[in-house]
Design a protein around this motif. Structure first.
Motif, PDB file in Angstrom:
ATOM      1  N   LYS A 108     -36.791 -27.342  82.131  1.00  0.00           N
ATOM      2  CA  LYS A 108     -36.482 -27.408  80.696  1.00  0.00           C
ATOM      3  C   LYS A 108     -37.451 -28.323  79.952  1.00  0.00           C
ATOM      4  O   LYS A 108     -37.704 -28.141  78.771  1.00  0.00           O
ATOM      5  CB  LYS A 108     -35.045 -27.891  80.497  1.00  0.00           C
ATOM      6  CG  LYS A 108     -33.991 -26.850  80.873  1.00  0.00           C
ATOM      7  CD  LYS A 108     -32.592 -27.367  80.653  1.00  0.00           C
ATOM      8  CE  LYS A 108     -31.558 -26.310  81.014  1.00  0.00           C
ATOM      9  NZ  LYS A 108     -30.175 -26.806  80.837  1.00  0.00           N
ATOM     10  N   ASP A 119     -42.684 -22.019  83.166  1.00  0.00           N
ATOM     11  CA  ASP A 119     -41.744 -21.738  84.246  1.00  0.00           C
ATOM     12  C   ASP A 119     -42.518 -21.696  85.561  1.00  0.00           C
ATOM     13  O   ASP A 119     -43.473 -20.923  85.693  1.00  0.00           O
ATOM     14  CB  ASP A 119     -41.067 -20.387  83.995  1.00  0.00           C
ATOM     15  CG  ASP A 119     -39.971 -20.095  85.005  1.00  0.00           C
ATOM     16  OD1 ASP A 119     -40.253 -20.181  86.219  1.00  0.00           O
ATOM     17  OD2 ASP A 119     -38.849 -19.775  84.593  1.00  0.00           O
ATOM     18  N   THR A 137     -41.281 -21.311  79.410  1.00  0.00           N
ATOM     19  CA  THR A 137     -39.847 -21.442  79.616  1.00  0.00           C
ATOM     20  C   THR A 137     -39.119 -20.995  78.351  1.00  0.00           C
ATOM     21  O   THR A 137     -39.691 -20.976  77.255  1.00  0.00           O
ATOM     22  CB  THR A 137     -39.454 -22.891  79.940  1.00  0.00           C
ATOM     23  OG1 THR A 137     -39.825 -23.725  78.819  1.00  0.00           O
ATOM     24  CG2 THR A 137     -40.161 -23.394  81.190  1.00  0.00           C
ATOM     25  N   GLU A 138     -37.867 -20.629  78.518  1.00  0.00           N
ATOM     26  CA  GLU A 138     -37.095 -20.169  77.362  1.00  0.00           C
ATOM     27  C   GLU A 138     -36.942 -21.277  76.329  1.00  0.00           C
ATOM     28  O   GLU A 138     -37.017 -21.026  75.114  1.00  0.00           O
ATOM     29  CB  GLU A 138     -35.717 -19.683  77.823  1.00  0.00           C
ATOM     30  CG  GLU A 138     -34.896 -19.049  76.721  1.00  0.00           C
ATOM     31  CD  GLU A 138     -33.590 -18.467  77.220  1.00  0.00           C
ATOM     32  OE1 GLU A 138     -32.775 -18.038  76.382  1.00  0.00           O
ATOM     33  OE2 GLU A 138     -33.375 -18.443  78.463  1.00  0.00           O
ATOM     34  N   SER A 139     -36.745 -22.525  76.789  1.00  0.00           N
ATOM     35  CA  SER A 139     -36.583 -23.629  75.849  1.00  0.00           C
ATOM     36  C   SER A 139     -37.873 -23.876  75.067  1.00  0.00           C
ATOM     37  O   SER A 139     -37.836 -24.139  73.861  1.00  0.00           O
ATOM     38  CB  SER A 139     -36.164 -24.906  76.594  1.00  0.00           C
ATOM     39  OG  SER A 139     -37.124 -25.257  77.583  1.00  0.00           O
ATOM     40  N   ASN A 141     -38.300 -21.136  72.382  1.00  0.00           N
ATOM     41  CA  ASN A 141     -37.457 -21.379  71.207  1.00  0.00           C
ATOM     42  C   ASN A 141     -38.037 -22.495  70.331  1.00  0.00           C
ATOM     43  O   ASN A 141     -38.042 -22.384  69.097  1.00  0.00           O
ATOM     44  CB  ASN A 141     -36.038 -21.725  71.648  1.00  0.00           C
ATOM     45  CG  ASN A 141     -35.294 -20.526  72.196  1.00  0.00           C
ATOM     46  OD1 ASN A 141     -35.503 -19.411  71.736  1.00  0.00           O
ATOM     47  ND2 ASN A 141     -34.431 -20.739  73.166  1.00  0.00           N
ATOM     48  N   ALA A 185     -41.841 -15.231  77.577  1.00  0.00           N
ATOM     49  CA  ALA A 185     -40.904 -15.921  78.468  1.00  0.00           C
ATOM     50  C   ALA A 185     -40.043 -14.884  79.176  1.00  0.00           C
ATOM     51  O   ALA A 185     -39.762 -13.810  78.629  1.00  0.00           O
ATOM     52  CB  ALA A 185     -40.027 -16.897  77.688  1.00  0.00           C
ATOM     53  N   GLN A 186     -39.639 -15.215  80.393  1.00  0.00           N
ATOM     54  CA  GLN A 186     -38.722 -14.342  81.129  1.00  0.00           C
ATOM     55  C   GLN A 186     -37.302 -14.835  80.907  1.00  0.00           C
ATOM     56  O   GLN A 186     -36.960 -15.963  81.242  1.00  0.00           O
ATOM     57  CB  GLN A 186     -39.057 -14.337  82.616  1.00  0.00           C
ATOM     58  CG  GLN A 186     -38.206 -13.346  83.416  1.00  0.00           C
ATOM     59  CD  GLN A 186     -38.686 -13.174  84.845  1.00  0.00           C
ATOM     60  OE1 GLN A 186     -39.739 -13.689  85.222  1.00  0.00           O
ATOM     61  NE2 GLN A 186     -37.925 -12.455  85.651  1.00  0.00           N
ATOM     62  N   LEU A 187     -36.450 -13.971  80.329  1.00  0.00           N
ATOM     63  CA  LEU A 187     -35.079 -14.354  80.013  1.00  0.00           C
ATOM     64  C   LEU A 187     -34.103 -13.983  81.116  1.00  0.00           C
ATOM     65  O   LEU A 187     -33.017 -14.552  81.206  1.00  0.00           O
ATOM     66  CB  LEU A 187     -34.635 -13.679  78.706  1.00  0.00           C
ATOM     67  CG  LEU A 187     -35.507 -13.931  77.472  1.00  0.00           C
ATOM     68  CD1 LEU A 187     -34.846 -13.316  76.248  1.00  0.00           C
ATOM     69  CD2 LEU A 187     -35.753 -15.416  77.261  1.00  0.00           C
ATOM     70  N   SER A 231     -33.457 -17.686  67.369  1.00  0.00           N
ATOM     71  CA  SER A 231     -32.397 -17.103  68.193  1.00  0.00           C
ATOM     72  C   SER A 231     -31.858 -15.824  67.561  1.00  0.00           C
ATOM     73  O   SER A 231     -31.575 -14.845  68.256  1.00  0.00           O
ATOM     74  CB  SER A 231     -31.260 -18.107  68.397  1.00  0.00           C
ATOM     75  OG  SER A 231     -31.689 -19.213  69.159  1.00  0.00           O
TER      76      SER A 231
END
Length: 393
Positions: A147, A152, A159-161, A164, A225-227, A287
């Motif tokens: 995070k 990643d 990373t997803e965070s 965003n 990003a990979q979710l 989002s």
């Protein structure tokens, strides 16, 4: 010491169709472990799905509905790391060595007999639950580290965070400049069937292949990003909806042509892509933008997959071609010109001229510098309406 005393006891799931066996095991571990008991493998599996506090499984082999082998297969095949990594002890009775060997190959960590003593049982449970707790702590540390990192470590993508965080910055910038930011959700079609037919290993190879394709196809300013196991997100700043749709269609066609071979079997892959835009969709946050793209990808998947879905439904190549002919971004043209892509821009020159014609008319009317307006008007389909025609784009 007081902190340790306040810690909850590790929980053991006991799965056996004999009430007497369950009762005897509970008697041995009571006070040292929390416990949950189920009478068959199917009930035990459902308990694992809903109860994340279970640290270890004690299971019999011969049971109705789902036997111990089946329960072991489900545990080791689970995509949830908290279930996949659980220690499993098999309660053996009269089974022969081949039964134990089968259980070991399916992932059993240890074996006990139904008449085991308290000291031996507690020692084995203590050892395996400590191992499970260490693994959980390590996994939590990895997640916390991921995070904080923009990359990643598994996929090599953002990373997803981070996506965003970066997306909110780009969205704020786009609003200040009256620009746009596009989002795409790319999902591998029929991923569950791929796993069932070829296994997790092959499915992960397909995912990694798509990950590498995305990493090479997008621009440097885009974020990928990979979710999920079969789902990727792309954020594209300064990109209009039509450009996102064009990219999505190119990616969809490229995946259609991709063929992977595994054990002499050809595996074909397709993707469904949901597209959203900050200027054409009612969104307040990144989002929201990604959520809309997810919904559209889901609707495309429900419709059969292998398609691109925008706000108006399925996006086809004719739609993109028509809009690209009608509009042109002067900013993008100048950026490509600075990169030396003159050959690629030659085919767009008529559209560029038609887009700039109102500005050129104004310049000529004010400065009288000899711009050949009459010669340029032939590139404008609205030229017959005079110099009041609107710029396209």
């Amino acid at each position: 010491m007081s902190d340790e005393a306040n810690q909850p006891l590790p929980k053991v799931l006991i799965v056996d169709d004999s009430r007497m066996v369950r009762a005897s095991l509970i008697k041995l571990i009571r006070g040292r472990f929390e416990f949950r008991e189920e009478a068959d493998g199917e009930a035990g599996w459902q308990a694992l799905l809903v109860d994340p506090t279970i640290h270890l499984v004690l299971t019999d082999i011969g049971m109705p509905q789902l036997d111990g082998y089946g329960l072991l297969e489900r545990i080791r095949g689970s995509r949830l790391s908290r279930i996949h990594e659980l220690p499993v002890i098999v309660i053996s009775g009269d089974e022969d060595d081949s039964a134990r060997e089968r259980a070991r190959q399916l992932g059993a960590n240890d074996f006990i007999t139904k008449g085991i003593g308290a000291a031996e049982l507690l020692a084995r449970l203590d050892s395996l639950t400590r191992l499970a707790q260490t693994r959980r702590a390590l996994e939590e540390s990895r997640e916390a580290l991921a995070k904080q990192s923009p990359v990643d470590p598994v996929s090599g993508l953002a990373t997803e965070s981070y996506m965003n965080w970066r997306g909110e910055q780009e969205l704020a910038l786009a609003r200040r400049r009256q620009g746009d930011i596009g989002a795409m959700i790319v999902e591998i079609d029929r991923y569950e069937q791929l796993v069932d037919r070829h296994g997790d290993h092959v499915a992960q190879l397909v995912t990694r292949k798509l990950s590498r394709i995305l990493a090479t196809k997008v621009r440097k300013e885009d974020t990928v990003a990979q979710l999920g196991s079969a789902q990727f997100a792309i954020l594209s700043p300064s990109t209009e909806l039509i450009a996102c749709c064009a990219f999505a269609l190119r990616l969809q066609k490229a995946m259609e042509k991709l063929v992977m071979t595994y054990r002499d079997e050809r595996i074909r892959i397709s993707v469904t892509i949901g597209v959203s835009s900050s200027t054409t969709d009612p969104v307040k946050t990144v989002s929201d933008l990604i959520g809309l793209a997810v919904q559209r990808a889901r609707s495309g998947r429900d419709a059969g997959g292998n398609r691109v879905i925008g706000g108006g439904g399925e996006v086809r190549q004719e739609f993109v071609d028509r809009h690209l002919k009608q509009t042109v971004s002067i900013d993008q043209v100048l950026a490509r010109l600075r990169l030396g892509e003159t050959a690629e821009l030659r085919g767009q020159l008529p559209v560029v001229v038609a887009t700039l014609l109102p500005l050129l008319e104004l310049v000529e009317s004010q400065l009288r510098c000899g711009i050949p307006i009459d010669a340029l008007r032939k590139f404008d389909p609205d030229a017959g309406r005079g110099s009041g025609s609107a710029a396209k784009g």
